[in-house]
Design a protein around this motif. Structure first.
Motif, PDB file in Angstrom:
ATOM      1  N   GLY A 287       6.426  -4.553 -10.475  1.00 27.89           N
ATOM      2  CA  GLY A 287       7.648  -4.767 -11.233  1.00 27.89           C
ATOM      3  C   GLY A 287       7.646  -3.909 -12.483  1.00 27.89           C
ATOM      4  O   GLY A 287       8.628  -3.232 -12.806  1.00 27.89           O
ATOM      5  N   HIS A 288       6.506  -3.910 -13.148  1.00 32.34           N
ATOM      6  CA  HIS A 288       6.394  -3.112 -14.363  1.00 32.34           C
ATOM      7  C   HIS A 288       6.589  -1.635 -14.064  1.00 32.34           C
ATOM      8  O   HIS A 288       7.312  -0.938 -14.778  1.00 32.34           O
ATOM      9  CB  HIS A 288       5.027  -3.341 -15.004  1.00 32.34           C
ATOM     10  N   LEU A 289       5.933  -1.151 -13.012  1.00 31.12           N
ATOM     11  CA  LEU A 289       6.016   0.280 -12.688  1.00 31.12           C
ATOM     12  C   LEU A 289       7.447   0.691 -12.345  1.00 31.12           C
ATOM     13  O   LEU A 289       7.912   1.743 -12.765  1.00 31.12           O
ATOM     14  CB  LEU A 289       5.074   0.604 -11.525  1.00 31.12           C
ATOM     15  N   VAL A 290       8.134  -0.170 -11.579  1.00 30.19           N
ATOM     16  CA  VAL A 290       9.518   0.151 -11.228  1.00 30.19           C
ATOM     17  C   VAL A 290      10.356   0.257 -12.486  1.00 30.19           C
ATOM     18  O   VAL A 290      11.123   1.208 -12.676  1.00 30.19           O
ATOM     19  CB  VAL A 290      10.123  -0.909 -10.280  1.00 30.19           C
ATOM     20  N   MET A 291      10.207  -0.710 -13.369  1.00 27.66           N
ATOM     21  CA  MET A 291      11.053  -0.719 -14.569  1.00 27.66           C
ATOM     22  C   MET A 291      10.674   0.384 -15.549  1.00 27.66           C
ATOM     23  O   MET A 291      11.497   0.857 -16.320  1.00 27.66           O
ATOM     24  CB  MET A 291      10.976  -2.094 -15.236  1.00 27.66           C
ATOM     25  N   GLU A 292       9.419   0.822 -15.478  1.00 28.33           N
ATOM     26  CA  GLU A 292       8.981   1.905 -16.356  1.00 28.33           C
ATOM     27  C   GLU A 292       9.532   3.238 -15.865  1.00 28.33           C
ATOM     28  O   GLU A 292       9.940   4.088 -16.643  1.00 28.33           O
ATOM     29  CB  GLU A 292       7.457   1.936 -16.346  1.00 28.33           C
ATOM     30  N   LYS A 293       9.525   3.424 -14.545  1.00 25.29           N
ATOM     31  CA  LYS A 293       9.904   4.732 -14.002  1.00 25.29           C
ATOM     32  C   LYS A 293      11.378   4.859 -13.642  1.00 25.29           C
ATOM     33  O   LYS A 293      11.882   5.953 -13.459  1.00 25.29           O
ATOM     34  CB  LYS A 293       9.078   5.019 -12.743  1.00 25.29           C
TER      35      LYS A 293
ATOM     36  N   LEU B 217       0.827  -1.201   0.000  1.00 30.09           N
ATOM     37  CA  LEU B 217       0.000   0.000   0.000  1.00 30.09           C
ATOM     38  C   LEU B 217       0.863   1.252   0.000  1.00 30.09           C
ATOM     39  O   LEU B 217       0.569   2.221  -0.702  1.00 30.09           O
ATOM     40  CB  LEU B 217      -0.928  -0.028   1.212  1.00 30.09           C
ATOM     41  N   GLU B 218       1.960   1.224   0.761  1.00 30.07           N
ATOM     42  CA  GLU B 218       2.895   2.355   0.756  1.00 30.07           C
ATOM     43  C   GLU B 218       3.432   2.552  -0.656  1.00 30.07           C
ATOM     44  O   GLU B 218       3.534   3.676  -1.160  1.00 30.07           O
ATOM     45  CB  GLU B 218       4.073   2.093   1.701  1.00 30.07           C
ATOM     46  N   PHE B 219       3.757   1.448  -1.320  1.00 29.02           N
ATOM     47  CA  PHE B 219       4.329   1.553  -2.649  1.00 29.02           C
ATOM     48  C   PHE B 219       3.308   2.077  -3.651  1.00 29.02           C
ATOM     49  O   PHE B 219       3.654   2.835  -4.562  1.00 29.02           O
ATOM     50  CB  PHE B 219       4.892   0.205  -3.086  1.00 29.02           C
ATOM     51  N   GLU B 220       2.050   1.684  -3.494  1.00 28.10           N
ATOM     52  CA  GLU B 220       1.001   2.227  -4.369  1.00 28.10           C
ATOM     53  C   GLU B 220       0.978   3.742  -4.266  1.00 28.10           C
ATOM     54  O   GLU B 220       0.914   4.462  -5.265  1.00 28.10           O
ATOM     55  CB  GLU B 220      -0.381   1.694  -3.956  1.00 28.10           C
ATOM     56  N   ARG B 221       1.016   4.222  -3.044  1.00 25.62           N
ATOM     57  CA  ARG B 221       0.978   5.678  -2.840  1.00 25.62           C
ATOM     58  C   ARG B 221       2.204   6.341  -3.441  1.00 25.62           C
ATOM     59  O   ARG B 221       2.134   7.443  -3.977  1.00 25.62           O
ATOM     60  CB  ARG B 221       0.892   6.003  -1.333  1.00 25.62           C
TER      61      ARG B 221
ATOM     62  N   ALA C 158      -0.398  11.637  -7.560  1.00 31.46           N
ATOM     63  CA  ALA C 158      -0.886  12.596  -6.561  1.00 31.46           C
ATOM     64  C   ALA C 158      -0.400  12.218  -5.161  1.00 31.46           C
ATOM     65  O   ALA C 158      -0.872  12.765  -4.176  1.00 31.46           O
ATOM     66  CB  ALA C 158      -2.407  12.631  -6.593  1.00 31.46           C
ATOM     67  N   GLY C 159       0.524  11.280  -5.102  1.00 26.64           N
ATOM     68  CA  GLY C 159       0.988  10.779  -3.817  1.00 26.64           C
ATOM     69  C   GLY C 159       2.100  11.612  -3.208  1.00 26.64           C
ATOM     70  O   GLY C 159       2.470  12.656  -3.743  1.00 26.64           O
ATOM     71  N   PRO C 160       2.670  11.125  -2.098  1.00 25.93           N
ATOM     72  CA  PRO C 160       3.672  11.902  -1.363  1.00 25.93           C
ATOM     73  C   PRO C 160       4.962  12.167  -2.128  1.00 25.93           C
ATOM     74  O   PRO C 160       5.697  13.081  -1.776  1.00 25.93           O
ATOM     75  CB  PRO C 160       3.937  11.057  -0.117  1.00 25.93           C
ATOM     76  N   THR C 161       5.270  11.383  -3.159  1.00 23.16           N
ATOM     77  CA  THR C 161       6.504  11.650  -3.914  1.00 23.16           C
ATOM     78  C   THR C 161       6.182  12.070  -5.342  1.00 23.16           C
ATOM     79  O   THR C 161       7.051  12.077  -6.210  1.00 23.16           O
ATOM     80  CB  THR C 161       7.387  10.375  -3.986  1.00 23.16           C
ATOM     81  N   GLU C 162       4.909  12.434  -5.566  1.00 31.23           N
ATOM     82  CA  GLU C 162       4.456  12.837  -6.910  1.00 31.23           C
ATOM     83  C   GLU C 162       4.769  11.760  -7.938  1.00 31.23           C
ATOM     84  O   GLU C 162       5.100  12.058  -9.082  1.00 31.23           O
ATOM     85  CB  GLU C 162       5.099  14.156  -7.318  1.00 31.23           C
ATOM     86  N   GLY C 163       4.687  10.532  -7.524  1.00 33.46           N
ATOM     87  CA  GLY C 163       4.834   9.450  -8.477  1.00 33.46           C
ATOM     88  C   GLY C 163       6.257   8.976  -8.681  1.00 33.46           C
ATOM     89  O   GLY C 163       6.494   8.029  -9.431  1.00 33.46           O
ATOM     90  N   LYS C 164       7.217   9.604  -8.007  1.00 30.49           N
ATOM     91  CA  LYS C 164       8.612   9.173  -8.193  1.00 30.49           C
ATOM     92  C   LYS C 164       8.890   7.994  -7.262  1.00 30.49           C
ATOM     93  O   LYS C 164       8.483   7.981  -6.114  1.00 30.49           O
ATOM     94  CB  LYS C 164       9.564  10.316  -7.845  1.00 30.49           C
TER      95      LYS C 164
ATOM     96  N   GLY D 229      13.487   9.936   0.408  1.00 37.70           N
ATOM     97  CA  GLY D 229      12.674  10.808  -0.429  1.00 37.70           C
ATOM     98  C   GLY D 229      13.386  11.306  -1.668  1.00 37.70           C
ATOM     99  O   GLY D 229      12.791  12.018  -2.483  1.00 37.70           O
ATOM    100  N   VAL D 230      14.637  10.940  -1.822  1.00 40.23           N
ATOM    101  CA  VAL D 230      15.428  11.511  -2.914  1.00 40.23           C
ATOM    102  C   VAL D 230      16.077  10.444  -3.813  1.00 40.23           C
ATOM    103  O   VAL D 230      16.020  10.534  -5.031  1.00 40.23           O
ATOM    104  CB  VAL D 230      16.546  12.421  -2.329  1.00 40.23           C
TER     105      VAL D 230
END
Lengths: 186, 675, 323
Positions: B415-421, B358-362, B367-373, B379-380
Motif C-alpha cells: 500500500g505504501h509503495l503504491v501511494m509513494e509511486k 511476488l509479481e508485484f514485488e518484481r 531492477a525488475g521488468p518495469t524498472e520499478g514503475k 506495461g504502460v
C-alpha cells in the motif's frame, strides 16, 4: 432493545439440525458468505451477521429475519467458506425453524413454498398453473396485473400443463412422507 | 541381590498427589519391595532441593540404584541421571516410573490409580537392580558444515560459522544465492531496500575464505551420522567454464532466445537462455539453461560461444560430482508462494490485472521488468486504484488452514509503495490485521495516516462483469464490509493477491533424503516447537528459516544464527556423545539371514560380506529394539533393554500374582517363568 | 449406452422445448434413456424449506425406484435442481449415517429402501460431453453454427456444491459447455457470470430483487455481444427468457437475447429442423438467431498482434494448475 441472552441452546439446535453443522463453531466472521451472496444486498442481515446472531443467542431476531428466505441456494457461500461451514443447509434449517416458530415477518416466501408443497403432496408432481394461481390469488392479487398476460403467453407457447399429473404411487409417496414427518425434529 | 535401591515418589504439586496416595506409596515401597533401603516422597523431585535429597542419600546411605516415580522420562530422565552422575553413581543405574502421564493424568479412580502406581514402582525396582553400568561413546565432530539453501537464512548461518573460523559448504540450487529476499523491493517495517541490506552479505559469502559456494548445485546423497556425514553434491552443468569466465555478460547480450523468467521474475519478466538471475548475482557467472537453449534444441546458434572473449562456453560440459565430509548439516531450503490459479473467483490468470504478491514485488523492484514503475499488465498504464486482498490460500480449509504470518505486513508495505509511486488509491480487504512484532503496529497506523483504506471483509470475488457504467472497464472486488454489515462492490484498476507461503514442492523428498520428518503440510519438523525450534529429531541436522514455517526476515535471520550457534557448540566440543542404549549383534549367534538389515528405521545395520554376519553401527543406532525382537536366532541384544531386564520389570508389574516382591497374596510355589 | 432418466416436472410444462429437443438428439448421439417408472417431484428448493427428513425421503423414493429398476446404475437428469437434489441426497446418505437411517426408515413405510452409492447421478450434459465425447459430436455436425456468438450459461446448481471427490468441473468457471458449443462451430463469448445464480424463484418472492439478478446476466451477455444465451436448466431458461420483458420494463432496457437449451443447439448443428427442437416456444424469439447460422460473425475477432520490439506489455501467467 433486543435482549441478548446467552442462549446457547439455540446455537446447539441449529448445529444439530444441520448435517455437518459443527463447523459453525469455527466461523471466522470473515464475510465471504455475505460478500458472495447474490441476494446479499436485499437481506436485512447478511449471512455472516446471522451467524454472529446465532452465536449470541438472539433467536427471535434470527428467525424473524428475511435472510433465510432470500437465500437462492446458489451455494457460492458454501464452496468459498474458508471453514467449510454448510451455509446453505443452515439456511434451510433456519427456514424450517422460522416456520415452526411462526416468526417470519413477511410470509410471502414460506407461503410460496407451502403452496408448491401442497401440489406435490397431492399429485406427486408439481403443477405450476395451480400453484401460481393459488399463490398469486392469495398474495396481493391486485398487484399481479401482469400475471394474466404472462400466463396467456405461456399457454400460447405451449409451455403450460393445464391439468395436473398424478403419479400412480401417490399413496406410497404419502405413506413415506407421513412416516418421515413423524421422525423429524427440525 | 545386594543392591541398595532408593525410591523417590514425587507429588508434582497436586498433579500426582491429587490422585495417588504418594506418602502411602513411598511407605509401601520401603516396607514391601526387596532391595529398597530408602523410600521417600517429596513435593517436587525435580527441584534443586529434591535433587539434593537424592544426591545426599547416594553419598550417605551408599545407594547403588535409584528409582524416581514422577513425570515422563521425556522431561526429567536426563535431570535425575545427572544427579546420579554428580553423586558418583553411573547414570544408567537409574530408572524412572511415569506416575503422572501414565497414571494420575489419565485415571480418575483413586484406588485403581494406587494399584497401578504400586505395580509401576515394583516393576522399576526389580528392573533397576539388573541394570548395568554403561558409558556413552564419543565420536569426533568434523568441523566442516553443509548449509543447504542460499537464502538469507543460509547466508546468515554460513557467515556466522565462517567468521568463527570454520569451513562451510553452501549449496544453492539456483545460479545465484539470495533466495526470495533478493526478489523483494523494500522490506517492512523499516522500508529498507532488500537488495541494499542483502547484497553486502551475499558479497561476503562470495569472497569468504571459509565458504565454498556451490551454486547451481543440488545434494544428491546423504549418509552417515552426527559429526560424520558423507554428502555427494551434483554440480549441474552450466556449460560455462567458471575458471575462464570474467562475468562480462556479452553472451547474455548476444543470445537470441528470450523466454519468460518464471523463477526470479515470477513470470512477469523475461530472460535469455543464457542468463544471470539478477545483476548483483553471486557468483557472477551466468548459466545456460538446457531446456531453452537453441543449440540444445536444434543444434544451431552458438552465438554466445562466438562472442565470448575468453572462450568460456563449453557445450560439452557434464554434471560434475563432489564428495564431501561434514560434521553437521543446516537445512535452509526456504518456501514457495501459493499458486493463485487455484482460486478461480479471484480471476488470476484470466483477468489481466490481477497480480500475485511476488509479481508485484518484481514490479516495484527498480531492477525488475518495469524498472520499478507500477503499471497494469499492458506495461504502460498507471493504475488509479488498487485493491489488496489478504489471506489468499491462507486460513482457508480449502487450501491451507494456517496463517502465513507475513502477508498483512507485506500488504501494508505494498500500500505504501503504491501511494509513494503513484496517485492511486489503495484498499485492503482483510479478515484480521496481524502486526505482532517490533514496529509493526506502528507501521499499520502509519499507513492509515497515509490514507490507505481498509475494508474488513474477505474478498468474495474479483470480476470484470460490470453492472453499472462506473464499473465499466474495471475490476470489481465484491466483499461484505463486515464493519458496516453491507455487501460492497469496489471498482479498481489492479488487484494484488497476498498468497500463502507454502513449503517447497519437493520438501517431503528433501526431508526423506536428510532423514528428518516434516508435517502434513510439508514444513520441516523441529525437535520442540517452543524450546528447540532449530534442531530436528535427527542429531546433526538443523533447520532454519521458512522451511520450518512461514516467518519474516528478522525471525529467519535469528533462526539462521541460532542453528549456526548450535553447530558451533558441537564443533567447539570436538566430540559428540553417542547414547549407549544401542543394540549389538553377537557374531557367533548371527546366521547371516539379514532379516534385520531392512527392518532398521535408521539404516544402522550393514552386512559384512567377509564375515557373513550383520553389524550395527552404534552411532546410527537409536536403540528402538526392532532388530532385537526380529532376530530369529536371538543374536541381537539391546543394551539397557536386555531380555532379563524386561522380564524382571514385567515380573514387578505382576507383583501381586508372581510373588516374591511385596506379595499381598501368598507366594506361589515357584516363580512364574516368563521366557 | 443405457441410462436411467429422471426428466423432472418442468420438462412436461414450462420446459417442454428441453424435453422435445433432448428426445430429438439422443438417437443421433446413441444414448438410450429409460425413464424411471412413476417418478415423483424432487421438491426443488421448496420442499426442503419446510421439511427435513421428508425432503430427503421425497427424493429418496426416486433413487429407490431407479436403483431397483432393471439394474440401472446411472441416473441422468437434464434439470440442475433435480440434479442437485438427487446427487445431494445420495451423497448425504453416504456421508451422514443418521440421515441415511431416518430416510430409509421413512422409505420403508412405502416398502422401499436405498443404499447410498447404488446409483451414479449425472447431468445430461455430462454424458453428452464425456460419454459421447466431443469428437463423436463433431463428426455428426452437418450445419456448423458459424456466425453465432453464444454465451454459455451453466447456472449455479450444476457447478456447486462439492459432493464427494469427483467434481464435474470447476466451481466458478467450468468450460465443458464452452467446448461443446465450440465443437458445434459457434463462437463462444467470454461470459464471466456463467455460474451466477439466476435467482431461482426470487421473482415470485420479491420481484425487484429477482429482476436485478436476471438483469445482471442479460447485461453481461449483451456487453459481450452475445447472439443468444445457451443454458442447461429449466429454471434459468424460464427466468432469463420469460421474464426478459419484465426486466426491460422495470429497468427501461431493451435486451433482446434469445435463451435456448444446449440440446436445441446440438439439434440445430445436427441439421434437425428448429420446429422439431421446440424452437419457437421461447418468449424472446430465436428466429433471428437461427437465420444467422452459417453467416460471417458480426464482430470479427481482432488479429493477435505479434510482439513488437517496443511492446512493453507484461506476460500473462502461464496455466500451472491442471484442469
Amino acid at each position: 432493545m433486543t435482549e441478548i441472552n446467552t442462549n446457547q441452546a439455540f446455537l446447539e439446535e441449529v448445529i444439530s439440525a444441520t448435517p455437518g453443522g459443527e463447523s459453525l463453531l469455527t466461523c471466522l466472521q470473515c464475510g465471504t458468505c455475505g460478500g458472495s451472496c447474490p441476494s446479499g444486498p436485499d437481506m436485512d442481515h447478511t449471512p455472516r451477521e446471522i451467524f454472529a446472531m446465532i452465536d449470541a443467542g438472539i433467536k427471535d431476531e434470527v428467525l424473524r429475519s428475511n435472510t433465510p428466505w432470500y437465500c437462492v441456494s446458489c451455494y457460492y457461500c458454501m464452496v468459498r467458506c474458508p471453514k467449510e461451514i454448510p451455509i446453505t443447509d443452515i439456511m434451510y434449517t433456519l427456514k424450517r425453524m422460522s416456520v415452526r416458530a411462526k416468526l417470519f415477518d413477511n410470509s410471502d416466501a414460506p407461503d410460496f413454498s407451502k403452496t408448491f408443497i401442497t401440489f406435490v403432496e397431492n399429485f406427486g408432481r408439481s403443477f405450476e398453473v395451480g400453484m401460481a394461481a393459488l399463490y398469486h390469488a392469495t398474495h396481493k392479487p391486485l398487484k399481479k396485473f401482469d400475471m394474466g398476460p404472462f400466463a396467456l403467453k405461456m399457454l400460447i407457447k405451449n409451455r403450460l400443463a393445464l391439468l395436473p399429473e398424478r403419479i400412480e404411487g401417490i399413496d406410497q409417496l404419502r405413506a413415506i412422507l407421513k412416516k418421515a414427518k413423524s421422525l423429524e425434529g427440525v | 541381590m545386594t543392591e541398595k535401591v532408593g525410591v523417590y515418589i514425587c507429588h508434582c504439586g497436586s498433579n500426582i498427589a491429587g490422585i495417588i496416595d504418594v506418602e502411602g506409596l513411598a511407605e509401601w515401597a520401603g516396607e514391601n519391595l526387596e532391595g529398597v533401603t530408602v523410600s521417600r516422597d517429596y513435593r517436587f523431585m525435580c527441584s534443586s532441593l529434591g535433587q539434593e535429597l537424592i544426591e545426599e542419600d547416594i553419598k550417605n546411605e551408599g545407594l547403588t540404584r535409584v528409582v524416581v516415580g514422577a513425570c515422563s522420562p521425556h522431561l526429567h530422565e536426563k535431570t535425575f541421571r545427572r544427579v546420579c552422575a554428580n553423586a558418583g553413581l553411573n547414570p544408567y543405574l537409574f530408572q524412572m516410573a511415569s506416575l503422572r502421564e501414565q497414571i494420575s493424568w489419565v485415571t480418575t479412580d483413586k484406588d485403581k490409580a494406587d494399584e497401578k502406581a504400586r505395580a509401576l514402582i515394583a516393576g522399576a525396582v526389580r528392573r533397576v537392580q539388573l541394570q548395568e553400568e554403561l558409558e556413552p561413546s564419543e565420536v569426533p565432530v568434523n568441523p566442516n558444515t553443509l548449509v543447504v539453501g542460499g537464502g538469507i537464512a543460509g547466508i546468515q548461518a554460513s557467515l556466522e560459522l565462517a567468521d568463527a573460523g570454520h569451513h562451510v559448504y553452501l549449496v544453492e540450487r539456483e545460479p545465484s544465492i539470495g533466495g526470495h529476499m533478493a526478489q523483494f523491493d523494500k522490506t517492512f517495517p523499516t522500508l529498507d531496500c532488500a537488495a541494499c541490506i542483502l547484497t553486502p552479505k551475499m558479497s561476503d559469502v562470495g569472497t569468504h575464505d571459509n565458504i565454498t559456494l556451490l551454486s547451481y548445485s543440488e545434494v544428491e546423497e546423504v549418509s552417515g551420522f552426527v559429526g560424520n556425514f558423507d554428502v555427494r553434491i551434483r554440480k549441474k552443468a552450466s556449460y560455462i567454464k567458471e575458471e575462464d569466465c570474467t562475468g562480462c555478460g556479452i553472451c547474455i547480450e548476444k543470445c537470441p532466445k528470450t523466454v519468460v523468467d518464471d523463477v526470479f521474475e515470477a513470470g512477469l519478466g523475461y530472460r535469455k537462455a543464457v542468463y544471470r538471475p539478477f545483476p548483483q548475482a553471486v557468483p557472477k557467472f551466468p548459466v545456460i539453461d538446457y531446456e531453452t537453449c537453441i543449440y540444445f534444441e536444434k543444434g544451431t546458434c552458438k552465438a554466445c560461444e562466438k562472442f565470448c572473449p575468453t572462450g568460456a562456453i563449453d557445450f560439452e560440459q557434464q554434471d560434475s560430482y563432489l564428495d564431501l565430509n561434514v560434521g553437521n548439516i543446516i537445512l535452509t531450503t526456504g518456501c514457495d508462494v501459493f499458486n493463485a490459479d487455484q482460486i478461480p473467483q479471484y480471476g488470476y490468470g484470466r483477468l489481466a490485472n490481477v497480480f500475485t504478491s511476488l509479481e508485484f514485488e518484481r514490479m516495484c523492484n527498480a531492477a525488475g521488468p518495469t524498472e520499478g514503475k507500477i503499471v497494469l499488465r499492458d506495461g504502460v498504464t498507471e493504475p488509479q486504484s488498487v485493491a489488496i486482498i489478504h489471506c489468499v490460500g491462507s486460513r482457508d480449509k480449502n487450501y491451507n488452514a494456517y496463517c502465513s504470518n507475513v502477508c498483512c505486513m507485506a500488504a501494508l508495505k505494498f500500500g505504501h509503495l503504491v501511494m509513494e509511486k503513484t496517485d492511486a488509491k489503495v484498499t485492503s480487504f482483510y479478515i484480521d490485521m496481524r502486526t505482532p512484532h517490533k514496529g509493526y503496529e506502528e507501521f499499520y497506523e502509519r499507513l492509515q495516516e497515509e490514507g490507505m483504506k481498509f475494508v474488513r471483509g474477505r474478498a468474495a470475488e474479483v470480476t470484470n462483469a460490470a453492472r453499472t457504467p462506473n464499473e465499466d472497464g474495471k475490476l470489481i472486488v465484491q466483499a461484505e464490509d463486515t464493519l458496516l454489515g453491507k455487501q460492497r462492490r469496489i471498482p479498481v484498476d489492479m488487484v494484488i493477491l497476498m498468497g500463502a507461503l507454502e513449503p517447497q514442492v519437493d520438501a517431503r523428498d528433501v526431508a526423506l533424503q536428510f532423514g528428518i520428518s516434516c508435517s502434513m503440510n510439508g514444513w520441516f519438523t523441529e525437535r520442540h516447537p517452543k524450546l528447540d525450534p532449530v534442531a530436528t529429531m535427527t542429531d546433526g541436522v538443523f533447520i532454519a528459516g521458512t522451511c520450518q514455517g512461514p516467518k519474516d526476515i528478522p525471525d529467519t535471520v535469528s533462526q539462521g544464527a541460532a542453528a549456526a550457534a548450535r553447530v558451533l557448540g558441537m564443533i567447539t566440543r570436538g566430540t559428540v556423545l553417542i547414547e549407549p542404549i544401542v543394540a549389538t549383534i553377537n557374531e557367533d549367534k548371527c546366521s547371516g539371514c539379514r532379516i534385520c538389515n531392512n527392518l532398521c528405521p535408521y539404516s544402522a545395520i550393514e552386512f559384512l560380506e567377509d564375515k557373513d554376519v550383520s553389524y550395527i553401527n552404534a552411532a546410527l543406532c537409536k536403540g528402538c529394539g526392532t532388530c532385537v525382537a526380529a532376530c530369529p536366532s536371538q543374536a541381537i541384544s539391546g543394551a539397557h533393554f536386555s531380555n532379563e531386564q524386561i522380564f524382571s520389570e514385567i515380573g514387578g508389574l505382576l507383583y501381586d500374582v508372581v510373588g516374591g516382591n511385596g506379595a499381598k497374596a501368598p507366594a506361589p510355589e515357584s516363580e512364574l517363568v516368563l521366557a | 449406452m443405457r441410462y436411467g432418466y429422471y426428466p423432472g416436472c418442468s420438462l412436461g410444462s414450462t420446459a417442454r422445448p428441453y424435453g422435445i429437443s433432448t428426445k430429438a438428439i439422443v438417437g443421433p448421439l446413441g444414448i438410450e434413456l429409460e425413464e424411471v417408472d412413476d417418478w415423483n417431484c424432487c421438491g426443488a428448493t421448496e420442499y426442503i424449506a419446510l421439511n427435513k427428513t421428508a425432503a430427503y425421503a421425497l427424493i429418496g423414493r426416486n433413487l429407490a425406484l431407479a436403483a431397483s429398476q432393471d439394474n440401472l446404475e446411472q441416473l441422468i437428469t437434464p434439470c440442475n435442481a433435480c440434479y442437485l437434489n438427487l446427487k445431494k441426497t445420495d451423497y448425504y446418505m453416504g456421508k451422514y449415517p443418521k440421515l441415511a437411517e431416518l430416510t430409509n426408515e421413512a422409505l420403508a413405510a412405502g416398502g422401499l429402501s436405498y443404499k447410498a452409492g447404488s446409483l451414479t447421478i449425472r447431468h445430461l450434459i455430462d454424458i453428452v460431453v464425456n460419454d459421447v465425447g466431443y469428437d463423436a459430436i463433431a463428426e455428426k455436425v452437418v450445419r456448423p453454427l458459424k456466425g453465432l456468438r453464444l454465451a454459455p450459461y451453466y447456472g449455479c446448481l450444476i457447478a456447486r456444491p462439492e459432493m464427494g471427490e469427483e467434481r464435474l468441473d470447476d466451481f466458478e468457471h467450468p468450460t465443458y459447455m464452452d467446448k461443446l458449443l465450440a465443437t458445434l462451430g459457434a463462437d463462444v463469448v467470454d461470459f464471466p457470470l456463467k455460474t451466477q445464480c439466476c435467482g431461482g424463484h426470487m421473482t415470485q418472492i420479491n420481484s425487484e430483487a429477482g429482476y436485478i439478478l436476471i438483469r445482471n446476466l442479460l447485461h453481461n451477455a449483451n456487453e459481450n455481444n452475445a447472439d443468444a444465451i445457451v443454458t442447461l436448466c429449466p429454471m434459468c431458461q424460464l427466468n432469463l427468457d420469460a421474464y426478459q420483458s419484465h426486466v426491460n420494463r422495470h429497468f427501461k432496457t431493451n435486451y433482446n437475447i434469445p435463451v435456448l437449451y444446449f440440446t436445441q443447439m446440438i439439434g440445430l448443428a445436427f441439421g434437425i429442423e428448429p420446429k422439431e427442437l421446440g424452437i419457437g416456444q421461447e418468449f424472446v424469439s430465436a428466429a433471428g438467431m437461427v437465420k444467422k447460422i452459417g453467416t460471417e460473425p458480426e464482430v470479427p475477432e481482432p488479429a493477435k498482434p505479434r510482439r513488437k520490439k517496443d511492446d512493453k506489455s507484461l506476460p500473462m501467467p502461464g496455466k500451472r494448475v491442471e484442469g
